[in-house]
Write a protein that holds these residues in place. Structure first.
Motif, short mmCIF file in Angstrom:
data_model
loop_
_atom_site.label_atom_id
_atom_site.label_comp_id
_atom_site.label_asym_id
_atom_site.label_seq_id
_atom_site.Cartn_x
_atom_site.Cartn_y
_atom_site.Cartn_z
N UNK A 1 0.83 -1.20 0.00
CA UNK A 1 0.00 0.00 0.00
C UNK A 1 0.87 1.25 0.00
N UNK A 2 1.90 1.27 0.84
CA UNK A 2 2.78 2.45 0.94
C UNK A 2 3.52 2.70 -0.37
N UNK A 3 4.02 1.63 -0.99
CA UNK A 3 4.76 1.80 -2.25
C UNK A 3 3.84 2.30 -3.36
N UNK A 4 2.60 1.80 -3.37
CA UNK A 4 1.64 2.26 -4.38
C UNK A 4 1.24 3.72 -4.15
N UNK A 5 1.18 4.13 -2.89
CA UNK A 5 0.73 5.48 -2.56
C UNK A 5 1.83 6.52 -2.66
N UNK A 6 3.11 6.09 -2.66
CA UNK A 6 4.23 7.03 -2.60
C UNK A 6 4.22 8.07 -3.72
N UNK A 7 4.10 7.68 -5.01
CA UNK A 7 4.07 8.73 -6.06
C UNK A 7 2.90 9.68 -5.90
N UNK B 1 18.39 2.90 -5.26
CA UNK B 1 17.21 3.76 -5.28
C UNK B 1 15.94 2.93 -5.10
N UNK B 2 15.88 1.79 -5.74
CA UNK B 2 14.72 0.92 -5.58
C UNK B 2 14.59 0.42 -4.14
N UNK B 3 15.73 0.21 -3.49
CA UNK B 3 15.71 -0.31 -2.12
C UNK B 3 15.14 0.71 -1.13
N UNK B 4 15.13 1.99 -1.50
CA UNK B 4 14.64 3.02 -0.58
C UNK B 4 13.15 2.87 -0.28
N UNK B 5 12.40 2.23 -1.17
CA UNK B 5 10.96 2.10 -0.95
C UNK B 5 10.52 0.67 -0.73
#
Length: 314
Positions: free
Chosen positions: A40-46, A149-153
């Motif tokens: 949910x958090x990764x989808x909501x981040x942008x 960079x991918x690991x940050x989220x």
């Protein structure tokens, strides 16, 4: 304490609503847990980063219809330049993309200030300009995001999704110093009454350009977050424009400007994303889910416009 609760009642209400929706998600899907929150958090981040940028512009009395296109430019620029780059080079690329976002936003604000054309017209035109730039850089999804960079989220930190921590850190580092400075006061002042702000000595044009530049900066962060999630650059603007405006209004920011904060809109993003996730878990037809989500967004924006109109009349 009572005064604080009264002053932040809307934000507290949003927090309670989000908690209730997450509880409903748990009832719908008993297996929903840390991995579900992470998704949910990764989808909501942008969406959240786009909403923060939009909120800053709206607080200053404007609006930026080109935010999704600026995100696309940032996403493809970063992905193209990071492909095959070393970690040190990719760090430089990220910094360059952030500067690019500042520049794109500043160009929007400069054109609005110099031309005196309404911001909705200028940024609508710039939407097509930035969209064309994104397609010139990369005409199809491609490139690559740096692994760090991918690991940050991805994953968790102290039990919290990394995407939430990333969002909180970058927002706090950029917004809190501004909010507590003269610039923050100027942003709210030109949003409340630009004429009164001008008569008080506030450089309205300069402040407006800075507001749009900050929106561009968060758009660049949003574009990079898209690449974080997908691993590639996305040249086609995503559905971030209406979603960000709806989240800003639902979060308690007045469309006319001058009133509101950033925490409410961020909570609103997670509320809207949770609603979408719950519809998916309930096996609602994707087309119906899109209609429901769009109806909610339009209703929220219309409600905010009505409140803003009444506020001006008062």
């Amino acid at each position: 304490m009572r005064r604080w609760i009264e002053a932040n009642s809307w934000t507290l209400g949003l927090a309670v609503l989000l908690a209730a929706l997450l509880l409903a998600t748990k009832l719908i899907q008993p297996g929903f847990g840390a991995s579900g929150l992470d998704s949910l958090a990764r989808a909501a981040l942008p969406f959240a980063l786009a909403t923060v940028g939009m909120a800053i512009v709206i607080l200053a009395g404007g609006i930026d219809l080109s935010i999704a296109a600026m995100m696309a430019v940032a996403s493809v620029t970063g992905a193209v330049l990071m492909q095959g780059a070393t970690d040190a080079q990719s760090v430089a690329v990220v910094l360059g993309v952030l500067l690019l976002g500042l520049a794109m936003g500043a160009i929007n604000g400069f054109l609005i200030t110099v031309s005196k054309v309404p911001d909705i017209v200028v940024t609508l035109a710039m939407l097509f300009v930035w969209q064309g730039v994104a397609l010139l850089i990369l005409n199809a999804p491609g490139g690559a995001a740096a692994p760090w960079l991918r690991a940050l989220s991805t994953g968790t930190i102290l039990g919290l999704p990394r995407a939430v921590v990333f969002l909180a850190v970058v927002t706090a580092l950029i917004w809190l110093p501004i909010r507590r400075s003269r610039l923050g006061l100027r942003l709210y002042a030109i949003g409340s009454d630009p004429l009164a702000a001008f008569r008080s000595g506030v450089p309205v044009g300069q402040t407006r350009v800075i507001a749009y530049a900050l929106c561009g900066l968060f758009a660049a962060l949003g574009g990079l977050s898209v690449s974080m999630g997908t691993g590639i650059g996305e040249p086609i603007p995503g559905p971030y424009l209406l979603a960000s405006v709806a989240a800003v209004v639902l979060g308690g920011v007045v469309l006319g400007g001058g009133r509101g904060g950033l925490l409410g809109p961020i909570l609103a993003v997670f509320i809207l994303r949770t609603v979408r996730m719950d519809l998916t878990l309930l096996s609602v037809d994707p087309n119906v889910a899109a209609i429901v989500e769009g109806t909610i967004m339009v209703a929220v924006v219309m409600f905010g416009a009505v409140l803003a109109t009444r506020g001006r009349k008062a």
